[in-house]
Write a protein that holds these residues in place. Structure first.
Motif, PDB file in Angstrom:
ATOM      1  N   PHE A 118      52.281  33.389  42.363  1.00 28.57           N
ATOM      2  CA  PHE A 118      51.818  34.717  42.709  1.00 28.57           C
ATOM      3  C   PHE A 118      51.850  35.214  44.155  1.00 28.57           C
TER       4      PHE A 118
ATOM      5  N   SER B  21      48.063  39.345  36.764  1.00 28.92           N
ATOM      6  CA  SER B  21      49.207  39.965  36.303  1.00 28.92           C
ATOM      7  C   SER B  21      49.340  41.433  36.228  1.00 28.92           C
TER       8      SER B  21
ATOM      9  N   LEU C 168      49.796  42.564  39.482  1.00 29.31           N
ATOM     10  CA  LEU C 168      51.168  42.648  40.101  1.00 29.31           C
ATOM     11  C   LEU C 168      52.086  43.625  39.430  1.00 29.31           C
TER      12      LEU C 168
END
Lengths: 56, 169
Positions: free
Chosen positions: A32, B14, B17
């Protein structure tokens, strides 16, 4: 002998919440981080810094 | 439903992101003002560029303070005018068209990059800063001489800039 889900060969049995794949978590956090840094670099440095940019 | 804590972390990350990706693109489109090259330039009769006062004489024209327009014809296998000269620290709008086949208009090493379609006028606006020399090349295969099709965009210091002879300004 074929190992089974649970049986006499089971060394340790753990429940759903006790299974903590810390290594995987660390790996994903690292991934990440790499992804975020690469995105910022690609967009703000490589793309926006790449004058002449088509505007208006 | 039983979702493992780690899985929740991964889901949240996620999502963050994705939100991050979308917001940077939105930032680019709004705050920075990045545009996509589209069909706003309109159409033109590609067999009669001579009769169009913009393209009969490819040139750079001054249209305002620090604002210039460059009328460029990309043809097999040259760009006209060549070089394209513009002054530093100005806004330049390129109008590019082709009388023959599909060409590309790429200011090498920059984000100024568009297709040149016969019958269409490709319009793209850029801001030029310091004096610098850029290469221009065709990045769409356009025939046997495609690999030689190149031009120059020269950003000259403001005090050295003068419009071509065809301009009486």
């Amino acid at each position: 002998m074929v190992p089974t889900m649970s049986g006499e060969n089971t060394v340790r049995e753990i429940g759903h919440d006790e299974f903590d794949p810390k290594g995987t978590l660390v790996l994903i956090l690292v991934y990440f981080g790499v992804l975020s840094v690469m995105w910022v670099f690609m967009y703000f440095v490589e793309f926006l810094g790449n004058d002449l940019t088509v505007l208006v | 439903m039983n979702i493992h804590n780690y899985e929740k972390i991964w889901l949240v990350l996620s999502m963050l992101l994705i939100i991050g990706f979308i917001s940077t693109v939105v930032y680019g489109a709004t705050a920075v003002g990045i545009e996509m090259v589209n069909d706003e330039g309109g159409t033109i009769d590609s067999t009669a560029l001579d009769e169009d006062d913009r393209f009969s004489e490819p040139r750079v024209e001054k249209v305002g303070e620090d604002e210039y327009e460059a009328y460029v014809v990309a043809r097999q296998f040259i760009f006209e005018p060549n070089p394209i000269e513009v002054p530093a620290n100005s806004t330049v709008t390129f109008y590019v068209t082709s009388p023959d086949v599909l060409h590309g208009f790429e200011v090498v090493g920059t984000n100024a990059n568009a297709m040149v379609v016969p019958g269409e006028i490709t319009e793209l606006t850029v801001e030029v800063n310091e004096p610098k020399e850029y290469g221009i090349l065709c990045n769409e295969y356009c025939g046997g001489g495609h690999h030689t099709m190149e031009g120059k965009l020269i950003v000259v210091p403001e005090d050295e800039f003068e419009l071509g002879d065809s301009n009486d300004e």
